[in-house]
Design a protein around this motif. Structure first.
Motif, PDB file in Angstrom:
ATOM      1  N   GLU A 154      -7.784   0.387  -5.632  1.00  0.00           N
ATOM      2  CA  GLU A 154      -8.261   0.979  -4.392  1.00  0.00           C
ATOM      3  C   GLU A 154      -8.294   2.400  -4.187  1.00  0.00           C
ATOM      4  N   LEU A 155      -7.085   2.852  -4.983  1.00  0.00           N
ATOM      5  CA  LEU A 155      -6.575   4.295  -4.652  1.00  0.00           C
ATOM      6  C   LEU A 155      -7.219   5.271  -5.667  1.00  0.00           C
ATOM      7  N   GLY A 156      -8.058   4.570  -6.594  1.00  0.00           N
ATOM      8  CA  GLY A 156      -8.673   5.268  -7.572  1.00  0.00           C
ATOM      9  C   GLY A 156      -7.871   5.568  -8.966  1.00  0.00           C
ATOM     10  N   ARG A 157      -6.916   4.532  -9.210  1.00  0.00           N
ATOM     11  CA  ARG A 157      -6.271   4.668 -10.545  1.00  0.00           C
ATOM     12  C   ARG A 157      -6.377   3.475 -11.234  1.00  0.00           C
ATOM     13  N   GLU A 158      -7.179   3.237 -12.434  1.00  0.00           N
ATOM     14  CA  GLU A 158      -7.253   2.176 -13.060  1.00  0.00           C
ATOM     15  C   GLU A 158      -6.158   1.898 -13.852  1.00  0.00           C
ATOM     16  N   ILE A 159      -5.456   0.592 -13.683  1.00  0.00           N
ATOM     17  CA  ILE A 159      -4.270   0.328 -14.466  1.00  0.00           C
ATOM     18  C   ILE A 159      -4.165  -0.894 -14.951  1.00  0.00           C
ATOM     19  N   LYS A 160      -3.425  -1.452 -16.007  1.00  0.00           N
ATOM     20  CA  LYS A 160      -3.186  -2.861 -16.198  1.00  0.00           C
ATOM     21  C   LYS A 160      -1.920  -2.628 -16.774  1.00  0.00           C
ATOM     22  N   VAL A 189       0.862  -1.081  -0.030  1.00  0.00           N
ATOM     23  CA  VAL A 189       0.066   0.166   0.022  1.00  0.00           C
ATOM     24  C   VAL A 189       0.783   1.193   0.112  1.00  0.00           C
ATOM     25  N   ALA A 190       1.864   1.348   0.776  1.00  0.00           N
ATOM     26  CA  ALA A 190       2.634   2.459   0.990  1.00  0.00           C
ATOM     27  C   ALA A 190       3.628   2.740  -0.280  1.00  0.00           C
ATOM     28  N   PHE A 191       3.801   1.401  -1.126  1.00  0.00           N
ATOM     29  CA  PHE A 191       4.630   1.797  -2.318  1.00  0.00           C
ATOM     30  C   PHE A 191       3.466   2.367  -3.414  1.00  0.00           C
ATOM     31  N   THR A 192       2.587   1.707  -3.377  1.00  0.00           N
ATOM     32  CA  THR A 192       1.721   2.088  -4.454  1.00  0.00           C
ATOM     33  C   THR A 192       1.106   3.482  -4.285  1.00  0.00           C
ATOM     34  N   LYS A 193       0.996   4.023  -3.013  1.00  0.00           N
ATOM     35  CA  LYS A 193       0.734   5.451  -2.866  1.00  0.00           C
ATOM     36  C   LYS A 193       1.858   6.332  -3.423  1.00  0.00           C
ATOM     37  N   SER A 194       3.148   5.667  -3.197  1.00  0.00           N
ATOM     38  CA  SER A 194       4.273   6.587  -3.720  1.00  0.00           C
ATOM     39  C   SER A 194       4.321   6.771  -5.368  1.00  0.00           C
ATOM     40  N   GLN A 195       3.681   5.763  -5.894  1.00  0.00           N
ATOM     41  CA  GLN A 195       3.576   5.777  -7.559  1.00  0.00           C
ATOM     42  C   GLN A 195       2.314   6.282  -7.960  1.00  0.00           C
ATOM     43  N   VAL A 196       1.395   6.699  -7.366  1.00  0.00           N
ATOM     44  CA  VAL A 196       0.121   7.082  -7.629  1.00  0.00           C
ATOM     45  C   VAL A 196      -0.034   7.789  -9.267  1.00  0.00           C
ATOM     46  N   PHE A 252       4.716 -15.746 -10.955  1.00  0.00           N
ATOM     47  CA  PHE A 252       5.014 -14.692 -12.025  1.00  0.00           C
ATOM     48  C   PHE A 252       4.085 -13.480 -11.966  1.00  0.00           C
ATOM     49  N   ILE A 253       3.013 -13.888 -12.012  1.00  0.00           N
ATOM     50  CA  ILE A 253       1.862 -12.590 -12.375  1.00  0.00           C
ATOM     51  C   ILE A 253       1.182 -11.992 -10.923  1.00  0.00           C
ATOM     52  N   LYS A 254       1.062 -13.086 -10.030  1.00  0.00           N
ATOM     53  CA  LYS A 254       0.403 -12.439  -8.739  1.00  0.00           C
ATOM     54  C   LYS A 254       0.861 -11.326  -8.354  1.00  0.00           C
ATOM     55  N   PRO A 255       2.161 -11.020  -7.933  1.00  0.00           N
ATOM     56  CA  PRO A 255       2.351  -9.404  -7.471  1.00  0.00           C
ATOM     57  C   PRO A 255       2.039  -8.271  -8.443  1.00  0.00           C
ATOM     58  N   TRP A 256       1.883  -8.864  -9.651  1.00  0.00           N
ATOM     59  CA  TRP A 256       1.498  -7.444 -10.649  1.00  0.00           C
ATOM     60  C   TRP A 256      -0.004  -7.315 -10.501  1.00  0.00           C
ATOM     61  N   LEU A 257      -0.664  -8.378 -10.306  1.00  0.00           N
ATOM     62  CA  LEU A 257      -2.322  -8.325 -10.098  1.00  0.00           C
ATOM     63  C   LEU A 257      -2.474  -7.790  -8.936  1.00  0.00           C
ATOM     64  N   ALA A 258      -1.759  -7.753  -7.678  1.00  0.00           N
ATOM     65  CA  ALA A 258      -1.855  -7.512  -6.508  1.00  0.00           C
ATOM     66  C   ALA A 258      -1.755  -5.756  -6.664  1.00  0.00           C
ATOM     67  N   LEU A 259      -0.723  -5.359  -7.453  1.00  0.00           N
ATOM     68  CA  LEU A 259      -0.500  -3.968  -7.508  1.00  0.00           C
ATOM     69  C   LEU A 259      -1.687  -3.214  -8.376  1.00  0.00           C
ATOM     70  N   GLU A 260      -2.123  -3.748  -9.390  1.00  0.00           N
ATOM     71  CA  GLU A 260      -3.114  -3.280 -10.016  1.00  0.00           C
ATOM     72  C   GLU A 260      -4.357  -3.027  -9.354  1.00  0.00           C
ATOM     73  N   GLU A 299       5.205   3.004 -17.030  1.00  0.00           N
ATOM     74  CA  GLU A 299       6.269   2.037 -17.436  1.00  0.00           C
ATOM     75  C   GLU A 299       7.396   2.343 -16.331  1.00  0.00           C
ATOM     76  N   VAL A 300       7.601   3.496 -15.682  1.00  0.00           N
ATOM     77  CA  VAL A 300       8.306   3.892 -14.548  1.00  0.00           C
ATOM     78  C   VAL A 300       8.018   3.144 -13.311  1.00  0.00           C
ATOM     79  N   VAL A 301       6.795   2.957 -13.034  1.00  0.00           N
ATOM     80  CA  VAL A 301       5.981   2.121 -12.083  1.00  0.00           C
ATOM     81  C   VAL A 301       6.677   0.725 -12.108  1.00  0.00           C
ATOM     82  N   ARG A 302       6.405   0.070 -13.381  1.00  0.00           N
ATOM     83  CA  ARG A 302       6.811  -1.162 -13.540  1.00  0.00           C
ATOM     84  C   ARG A 302       8.101  -1.413 -13.098  1.00  0.00           C
ATOM     85  N   GLN A 303       9.150  -0.529 -13.537  1.00  0.00           N
ATOM     86  CA  GLN A 303      10.377  -0.884 -13.431  1.00  0.00           C
ATOM     87  C   GLN A 303      10.894  -0.638 -11.883  1.00  0.00           C
ATOM     88  N   ASN A 304      10.177   0.384 -11.329  1.00  0.00           N
ATOM     89  CA  ASN A 304      10.342   0.534  -9.814  1.00  0.00           C
ATOM     90  C   ASN A 304      10.127  -0.818  -9.148  1.00  0.00           C
TER      91      ASN A 304
END
Length: 375
Positions: free
Chosen positions: A236-242, A117-124, A223-231, A129-134
């Motif tokens: 939840e924070l109001g940003r729709e991404i895939k 959650v803290a990481f996601t808030k820092s990347q909103v 492999f994909i579970k961390p990315w689904l969790a981040l999406e 692509e920068v979020v992906r690399q981070n």
């Protein structure tokens, strides 16, 4: 185009002999997505090896300008499982020493990411692509700690070492494809994850199963579970991404067989997927998937039937049949030891569906798998 071929040491046996993996890297003229493809994680599931071989032969005929990004291929990715034998049968589904399924041993970053959650808030407000690399950097940093344990004097069990080797090759991939087949006899289908239905159609299979329930220990899940969790956290924070990150398990029919039709379907689907995703720049490979009718269902809609008594299976409904609730599925010819004549037990379907998997062995002990239906 010629591949870069790497031989990777895997394990030294008690005899002194060593097992290795062989990796084929096809690298395009322009940078782009990384595709990781492996086969034969379960020992009896060999059809994917033929698919990879035919893909390698195809890639040898194209120019590097027709490939954007890179494709990594690892056939026979589990020599321990592949070499396991029991008379004429090739089991290889489990590490018999540790009593673990070879596809339930993989490292899942999400289980350790307690600051998501803290990481996601820092990347909103940051570019996707920068979020992906981070995020990938964080995953790699945590993953590196496994190597420290491997190199310690106490080391780790072999399944930990093995899973590390495969995940180390695939951790930074954009698209991961794990080629399987049934341990028994089955149709061709694929497993997919949330909101990836459109890409699933590229493979041209008749039906796909959404993995709506999983623990994260399988290769594609980890492999994909961390990315689904981040999406989900972004949502939840109001940003729709895939993220353009996808994982697939292709089930290529029957185990212990190189069925030509299953192999051809796998090769054709893989080529089209790679072309549709822009990795292969070859327009002639593109199939019209918009009109392809594909049936989607969920893994929770699968129903496995186990023998209610020991005996011999007869009059079993054919693989690929559609059934209605109440329709007879099979009979058990039961030879009791109670001083009675043999009996025939009828077993009926509890729901409508498609018979997608059936046991190879038609002699069963009570409680053994007979067939699977998906609705």
């Amino acid at each position: 185009m010629l591949p870069v071929i790497e031989t990777i040491a895997l394990r030294q046996m008690a005899s002194g002999d060593r097992l290795h993996l062989q990796l084929y890297k096809f690298i395009g003229a322009r940078p782009g997505k990384k595709v990781y493809i492996q086969s034969n994680l379960h020992g009896a599931e060999i059809a994917g090896n033929a698919v990879i071989h035919q893909l390698i032969e195809f890639f040898l005929t194209i120019n590097d300008t027709e490939l954007t990004g890179e494709i990594w291929l690892v056939p026979v990715c589990n020599p321990m499982g592949t070499n396991e034998r029991a008379h004429h049968f090739s089991p290889g589904r489990y590490c018999v020493y540790e009593a673990k399924d070879w596809n339930r041993i993989f490292w899942d970053y999400e289980k350790e990411a307690d600051d998501l959650v803290a990481f996601t808030k820092s990347q909103v407000h940051i570019d996707l692509e920068v979020v992906r690399q981070n995020y990938l950097t964080r995953i790699k940093q945590q993953f590196a700690k496994i190597l420290e344990k491997i190199n310690s004097t106490s080391s780790v069990p072999y399944t930990n070492l093995f899973s590390y080797k495969l995940q180390n090759l695939s951790l930074d991939a954009d698209y991961l494809i794990d080629l399987h087949s049934s341990t028994d006899q089955a149709l061709e289908y694929l497993y997919y994850f949330r909101s990836r239905e459109d890409s699933a159609k590229y493979f041209g299979f008749d039906f796909g199963i959404l993995l709506d329930k999983y623990d994260g220990d399988a290769f594609d899940e980890a492999f994909i579970k961390p990315w689904l969790a981040l999406e989900a956290c972004f949502k939840e924070l109001g940003r729709e991404i895939k993220f353009d990150v996808e994982a697939w398990t292709l089930e290529l029919g029957t185990g212990m067989q190189m069925n030509p039709d299953s192999v051809a379907k796998g090769v054709r689907g893989m080529k089209n997927y790679l072309a549709q995703k822009g990795v292969l720049q070859i327009p002639d490979l593109l199939d019209d998937t918009k009109t392809h009718e594909m049936t989607f269902t969920s893994s929770s809609n699968r129903k496995k039937y186990y023998a209610i008594a020991g005996g011999m299976i007869q009059s079993r409904i054919k693989l690929g049949s559609s059934v209605k609730a109440g329709e007879k599925l099979y009979q058990i010819l039961s030879f009791n030891k109670e001083g009675k004549l043999p009996s025939v037990i009828d077993v009926f379907a509890g729901q409508d569906g498609l018979v997608y998997d059936v046991a190879t062995n038609q002699a069963v002990n009570e409680g053994e798998f007979v067939l699977g239906i998906v609705s």
